[in-house]
Structure formats: structure tokens, C-alpha cells
Design an enzyme around this catalytic site. Sequence first.
Site, PDB file in Angstrom:
ATOM      1  N   GLY A  10       0.814  -1.372   0.064  1.00 17.36           N
ATOM      2  CA  GLY A  10       0.068  -0.052  -0.209  1.00 17.36           C
ATOM      3  C   GLY A  10       1.056   1.723  -0.205  1.00 17.36           C
ATOM      4  O   GLY A  10       2.031   1.309   0.725  1.00 17.36           O
ATOM      5  N   THR A 125       4.616   2.021   6.396  1.00 21.37           N
ATOM      6  CA  THR A 125       2.875   1.209   6.404  1.00 21.37           C
ATOM      7  C   THR A 125       2.587   2.623   7.101  1.00 21.37           C
ATOM      8  O   THR A 125       3.540   2.853   8.737  1.00 21.37           O
ATOM      9  CB  THR A 125       2.703   0.181   6.806  1.00 21.37           C
ATOM     10  OG1 THR A 125       2.133   0.245   7.873  1.00 21.37           O
ATOM     11  CG2 THR A 125       4.410   0.002   7.934  1.00 21.37           C
ATOM     12  N   ILE A 126       1.588   2.864   7.024  1.00 18.00           N
ATOM     13  CA  ILE A 126       0.551   3.890   7.973  1.00 18.00           C
ATOM     14  C   ILE A 126       0.280   3.271   8.795  1.00 18.00           C
ATOM     15  O   ILE A 126       0.285   3.843  10.272  1.00 18.00           O
ATOM     16  CB  ILE A 126      -0.738   5.112   7.176  1.00 18.00           C
ATOM     17  CG1 ILE A 126      -1.389   3.639   7.114  1.00 18.00           C
ATOM     18  CG2 ILE A 126       0.210   4.856   5.517  1.00 18.00           C
ATOM     19  CD1 ILE A 126      -2.517   4.061   6.572  1.00 18.00           C
ATOM     20  N   ASP A 127       0.350   1.752   8.809  1.00 19.61           N
ATOM     21  CA  ASP A 127      -0.196   0.569  10.508  1.00 19.61           C
ATOM     22  C   ASP A 127       0.852   0.751  11.594  1.00 19.61           C
ATOM     23  O   ASP A 127       0.733   0.039  12.234  1.00 19.61           O
ATOM     24  CB  ASP A 127      -0.636  -0.489  10.191  1.00 19.61           C
ATOM     25  CG  ASP A 127      -1.579   0.086   8.824  1.00 19.61           C
ATOM     26  OD1 ASP A 127      -2.377   0.876   8.682  1.00 19.61           O
ATOM     27  OD2 ASP A 127      -2.054  -1.431   8.073  1.00 19.61           O
ATOM     28  N   GLU A 222     -10.406  -0.291  11.725  1.00 15.26           N
ATOM     29  CA  GLU A 222     -10.987  -1.569  10.231  1.00 15.26           C
ATOM     30  C   GLU A 222     -11.448  -2.763  10.774  1.00 15.26           C
ATOM     31  O   GLU A 222     -11.733  -3.689  10.076  1.00 15.26           O
ATOM     32  CB  GLU A 222     -10.335  -1.378   8.619  1.00 15.26           C
ATOM     33  CG  GLU A 222      -8.772  -1.265   8.994  1.00 15.26           C
ATOM     34  CD  GLU A 222      -8.110  -1.382   8.164  1.00 15.26           C
ATOM     35  OE1 GLU A 222      -8.930  -0.660   6.683  1.00 15.26           O
ATOM     36  OE2 GLU A 222      -6.810  -1.644   7.320  1.00 15.26           O
ATOM     37  N   ARG A 266     -24.054   8.402  13.785  1.00 17.44           N
ATOM     38  CA  ARG A 266     -23.601   8.536  12.721  1.00 17.44           C
ATOM     39  C   ARG A 266     -22.279   7.757  12.498  1.00 17.44           C
ATOM     40  O   ARG A 266     -21.606   7.485  13.150  1.00 17.44           O
ATOM     41  CB  ARG A 266     -23.501   9.559  11.760  1.00 17.44           C
ATOM     42  CG  ARG A 266     -24.369  10.826  11.717  1.00 17.44           C
ATOM     43  CD  ARG A 266     -25.527   9.368  10.563  1.00 17.44           C
ATOM     44  NE  ARG A 266     -26.996  10.491  11.437  1.00 17.44           N
ATOM     45  CZ  ARG A 266     -28.537  11.351  10.700  1.00 17.44           C
ATOM     46  NH1 ARG A 266     -27.241  12.278   9.581  1.00 17.44           N
ATOM     47  NH2 ARG A 266     -29.193  11.626  10.650  1.00 17.44           N
ATOM     48  N   HIS A 272      -8.807   5.736   2.908  1.00 14.12           N
ATOM     49  CA  HIS A 272      -7.402   6.068   1.803  1.00 14.12           C
ATOM     50  C   HIS A 272      -7.062   7.556   2.040  1.00 14.12           C
ATOM     51  O   HIS A 272      -5.937   7.681   1.939  1.00 14.12           O
ATOM     52  CB  HIS A 272      -8.032   5.487   0.292  1.00 14.12           C
ATOM     53  CG  HIS A 272      -7.603   4.111   0.351  1.00 14.12           C
ATOM     54  ND1 HIS A 272      -8.508   3.576   1.072  1.00 14.12           N
ATOM     55  CD2 HIS A 272      -6.888   3.025   0.266  1.00 14.12           C
ATOM     56  CE1 HIS A 272      -8.966   2.341   0.097  1.00 14.12           C
ATOM     57  NE2 HIS A 272      -7.489   1.469   0.158  1.00 14.12           N
TER      58      HIS A 272
HETATM   59  O1  F6P Z   1      -1.324  -1.489   5.121  1.00 10.61           O
HETATM   60  C1  F6P Z   1      -1.639  -0.711   5.240  1.00 10.61           C
HETATM   61  C2  F6P Z   1      -3.281  -0.461   4.598  1.00 10.61           C
HETATM   62  O2  F6P Z   1      -3.503   0.489   4.486  1.00 10.61           O
HETATM   63  C3  F6P Z   1      -3.957  -1.109   5.826  1.00 10.61           C
HETATM   64  O3  F6P Z   1      -3.840  -0.230   6.676  1.00 10.61           O
HETATM   65  C4  F6P Z   1      -5.756  -1.558   4.761  1.00 10.61           C
HETATM   66  O4  F6P Z   1      -6.152  -2.516   5.649  1.00 10.61           O
HETATM   67  C5  F6P Z   1      -4.928  -1.535   3.707  1.00 10.61           C
HETATM   68  O5  F6P Z   1      -3.637  -1.277   3.915  1.00 10.61           O
HETATM   69  C6  F6P Z   1      -5.748  -1.604   2.661  1.00 10.61           C
HETATM   70  O6  F6P Z   1      -5.242  -1.410   1.284  1.00 10.61           O
HETATM   71  P1  F6P Z   1      -5.675  -1.038  -0.442  1.00 10.61           P
HETATM   72  O7  F6P Z   1      -6.770  -0.628   0.342  1.00 10.61           O
HETATM   73  O8  F6P Z   1      -4.204  -1.214  -0.695  1.00 10.61           O
HETATM   74  O9  F6P Z   1      -6.200  -2.506  -0.848  1.00 10.61           O
END
Ligand code: F6P
Length: 342
Positions: A10, A125-127, A222, A266, A272
Site C-alpha cells: 500500500g 506503513t501507515i499502520d 477497520e 452516524r 484512503h
Molecule cells: O497496510 C496498510 C493499509 O493501509 C491497511 O491499513 C489497510 O487495511 C490496507 O492497507 C488497505 O489496502 P488497499 O486499499 O491498498 O488494498
Amino acid sequence: MRVGILTGGGDCPGLNAVIRAVVRVGLGYGHEHVGIRRGWRGLLEGTTIPLDMRSVSGILPRGGTILGTSRTNPYKRDGGPEQCMRMMGELGLDALVAIGGEDTLGVADKLHKEHGMKVVGVPKTIDNDLSGTDFTFGFDTAVQIATEAIDRLHTTAESHDRVMVCEVMGRHAGWIALYAGLAGGADQILIPERPANVADVIETVLARHRRGKDFSIIVVSEGVVLDQDQLQEAELDEFGHPRLSQGSVGERLGQHIKDKTGFDTRVTVLGHIQRGGTPTAHDRVLSTRFGANAARLVEKGRFGHMVALRGNEIVDVPLADAVAELKTVPDAVFRIAEPFFG
Ligand code: F6P
């Protein structure tokens, strides 16, 4: 030395800043650079772009990656690893800088160990769920975006006496939810590492109402599985990760809250938005330090290693350390947030 650079997995704010730093610092060592298009796919196919002083000019603040990216796994292609090695030769590459997360760096580690690829890693990674480094670049930007969103949700939630559920990214680790939730003063934070009890969330919301707080902010990663969810088989990507876009845990949680409390609820799914756009100053600096040090590792021949942040020092660690296990949120760290719930 002729050095290839690729970005895999990603995308993430700060990738371009890393590419720029690898090139600018590498040029000082006399390296020349080749951009590999779209991650490992570009190495398999031999698709490249030239990278020089001119092509990295002006990219420091730009989100995304000028090289493009993909989730291609060479180990899922017949003869993929051998093809990568062959291409290294055909392109005349003496070394490769692989900028990516657990999956991209896992491939780099295997190619190094099994085929002797001369590769250096940069953790992205943003994670923030990569081991071996205290922080990855991109995380600070994602937290900043999520915090701003929570601040905005706060004022509208309060005006309308609403429950606002804010879903943030974090497939296996709840770092973004925890940091943004703490920074934004969330009333409850749900992360994948801990069981998510819907009844507890509802009780938090009701308790706030009993003490005159008619609005609530709930932040949810998520990757959270609610105790009320029916487990469904998710589609997997080439690295075996579930694609989470098929339904939103935020929507399901919001529905439960609405059904049980009757409160106007809500849901906002940030998605993204957290990954796109310009990196924060912090991420630009971290990316630049990572990129500069990756060029140094190439020069020193420290292949099979990755640059990493420990405290405020940039160090290098074996790629294997980064991919051995995911860095999830420890219980003790999560507990810092708990006194602020409700
Ligand atoms: O690993 C980074 C991440 O942004 C996760 O948080 C997310 O679940 C995933 O990538 C989504 O990736 P893509 O939309 O590229 O399939």
C-alpha cells in the site's frame, strides 16, 4: 554502483521523500539509480524509469510514489524469485533498495537469504505494525489526518447530540486508532488486538448520557471483529491478507448502537484519506533520514538489513527482525487510554 529502488504494498505518505533521499545521498557516493515500477512486479517484468537529480526534484512533499506500487508477490509466480535475480543482472543492478512493509520486506529477506540478492530495506506503513523499528514513516501523517477528523466530528456531534463512530485504518494493529483516539479525546477506542464487546461500547455511550453528555465519539480500527459479528470468509490478497473493503465494521457498530440506544448515530469511514496526500513535517524528516541511511547501507554493503528508528537514532537491523512478527499494541500501552473512556 547501480542501485535499483522499488516501492511495494500500500502506498504511504513519505515514499517520495525516501526515494529522493536515497538518490541525493547516493549520488554523493557516486551511485547511479534506476526506478523499478510498481514494486516486485516491475522487477519481474523489467519495467523501469530513470532516476536522477532532476527526476527527484520537487517530490519531497508529494504523497504517493512516483514509482507506482503493487502487492505482487514473486513467490506466488512460477520461477518468480529466479526471474527477479535474472532481471537484477539484465538491468545491471548491483544493489536494490526495497521500500515497503511486512510483505515487501519479507520477500526482500527471502531473496537475500535464498538467492543472495543485495538488498537493503526501508520500513513503510501507515499502520506502524513493523517490528524492528519504533516507528515507520507515514504513521504520523495518518494519525494527524485521523485526529483532525475526530476534532471535526466532535463539534458536529456535540451540536446535534449524536454518537459518531469513526473508522480508521489498521488491519491487524490498532496504532492509528489508539494514537488518534488519544489525541482526539475519543470516548471509546476499539483495536484489533482486544476483544470488542459491543455491550460495553453501548454502556459507555449510555453512561455518558446519564451524566449529561449527549454525544459520544467512538474510534474503531477497520480490523476489529465485533463479538456480535458472524465470521465470514474474506477474499485474500497475494500475501494472504483479508481484503477488508467488503463491509465496514464502523457501519455495523453504528447500527448496533442505534438499535440498542435509539440515539442518532452516524458513521465516518476515513479509508484512503489517511494514506493519500502530503506527509507531515515529521514524516518528511523521518523518510529523509531513512533514505539517507539506506544509501549509506548500500555503500557499506550491509545487505539483508533494514534502516530502523530506535529512540531518536537511526540504526540498522536484519530484515528478518522486521518481518518475524507484527508489532501490535501491547496491553500496557492501550491501558494509557482507558482512564479517558466514557
Ligand atoms: O497496510 C496498510 C493499509 O493501509 C491497511 O491499513 C489497510 O487495511 C490496507 O492497507 C488497505 O489496502 P488497499 O486499499 O491498498 O488494498
